[in-house]
Write a protein that holds these residues in place. Structure first.
Motif, PDB file in Angstrom:
ATOM      1  N   GLU A   1       0.830  -1.204   0.000  1.00 17.53           N
ATOM      2  CA  GLU A   1       0.000   0.000   0.000  1.00 17.53           C
ATOM      3  C   GLU A   1       0.864   1.253   0.000  1.00 17.53           C
ATOM      4  OE1 GLU A   1      -3.614   1.410   2.727  1.00 17.53           O
ATOM      5  OE2 GLU A   1      -3.483  -0.766   2.483  1.00 17.53           O
ATOM      6  N   ASP A   2       2.034   1.182   0.653  1.00 17.19           N
ATOM      7  CA  ASP A   2       2.934   2.340   0.712  1.00 17.19           C
ATOM      8  C   ASP A   2       3.382   2.768  -0.684  1.00 17.19           C
ATOM      9  OD1 ASP A   2       2.782   2.441   3.447  1.00 17.19           O
ATOM     10  OD2 ASP A   2       4.667   1.364   3.775  1.00 17.19           O
ATOM     11  N   CYS A   3       3.796   1.807  -1.492  1.00 13.20           N
ATOM     12  CA  CYS A   3       4.260   2.130  -2.847  1.00 13.20           C
ATOM     13  C   CYS A   3       3.116   2.660  -3.701  1.00 13.20           C
ATOM     14  CB  CYS A   3       4.898   0.917  -3.504  1.00 13.20           C
ATOM     15  SG  CYS A   3       6.549   0.571  -2.869  1.00 13.20           S
ATOM     16  N   LEU A   4       1.933   2.101  -3.548  1.00 18.24           N
ATOM     17  CA  LEU A   4       0.784   2.595  -4.306  1.00 18.24           C
ATOM     18  C   LEU A   4       0.472   4.030  -3.906  1.00 18.24           C
ATOM     19  CD1 LEU A   4      -1.486   2.120  -6.333  1.00 18.24           C
ATOM     20  CD2 LEU A   4      -2.872   1.235  -4.462  1.00 18.24           C
ATOM     21  N   GLU A   5       0.550   4.326  -2.619  1.00 11.99           N
ATOM     22  CA  GLU A   5       0.272   5.681  -2.138  1.00 11.99           C
ATOM     23  C   GLU A   5       1.324   6.674  -2.642  1.00 11.99           C
ATOM     24  OE1 GLU A   5      -2.231   8.361  -0.515  1.00 11.99           O
ATOM     25  OE2 GLU A   5      -2.566   6.220  -0.776  1.00 11.99           O
ATOM     26  N   LYS A   6       2.602   6.261  -2.631  1.00 13.29           N
ATOM     27  CA  LYS A   6       3.664   7.120  -3.165  1.00 13.29           C
ATOM     28  C   LYS A   6       3.440   7.388  -4.652  1.00 13.29           C
ATOM     29  CE  LYS A   6       7.367   5.568  -0.121  1.00 13.29           C
ATOM     30  NZ  LYS A   6       8.611   4.799  -0.052  1.00 13.29           N
ATOM     31  N   ALA A   7       3.078   6.359  -5.389  1.00 10.22           N
ATOM     32  CA  ALA A   7       2.848   6.507  -6.834  1.00 10.22           C
ATOM     33  C   ALA A   7       1.641   7.393  -7.097  1.00 10.22           C
ATOM     34  CB  ALA A   7       2.663   5.140  -7.477  1.00 10.22           C
TER      35      ALA A   7
END
Length: 90
Positions: A53-59
């Motif tokens: 979820e962290d990477c999706l939020e950063k993207a």
């Protein structure tokens, strides 16, 4: 004995290079529709993202997915991506 080649891809969220099998592919199909490609073989422009979820939020915040795919991505697509990533992590 030869080592087997492991294809590496870069996550658009955290910008880390990881083995292709650890990442999830997001594809923009020729008609402009953006979807998850769980097989990794669909035609179209593809980008990779970690199944977190962290990477999706950063993207999402940095608009990296939109920039990489050259298309405006609506909130319903991000909600769908989040749901599928949650299922993947189980």
């Amino acid at each position: 004995m030869r080592k087997k080649h492991v294809p590496m891809r870069t996550c658009v969220g955290c910008r880390e290079s990881r083995p292709k099998r650890e990442l999830v592919r997001v594809v923009r199909e020729p008609d402009g529709k953006v979807e998850l490609d769980l097989t990794g073989k669909r035609s179209g422009r593809g980008v990779y993202i970690c199944a977190t979820e962290d990477c999706l939020e950063k993207a999402r915040k940095g608009r990296q997915l939109e920039r990489a795919l050259n298309v405006k991505i609506g909130p319903e697509v991000f909600a769908d991506l989040k749901r599928v990533l949650d299922e993947q992590s189980l």
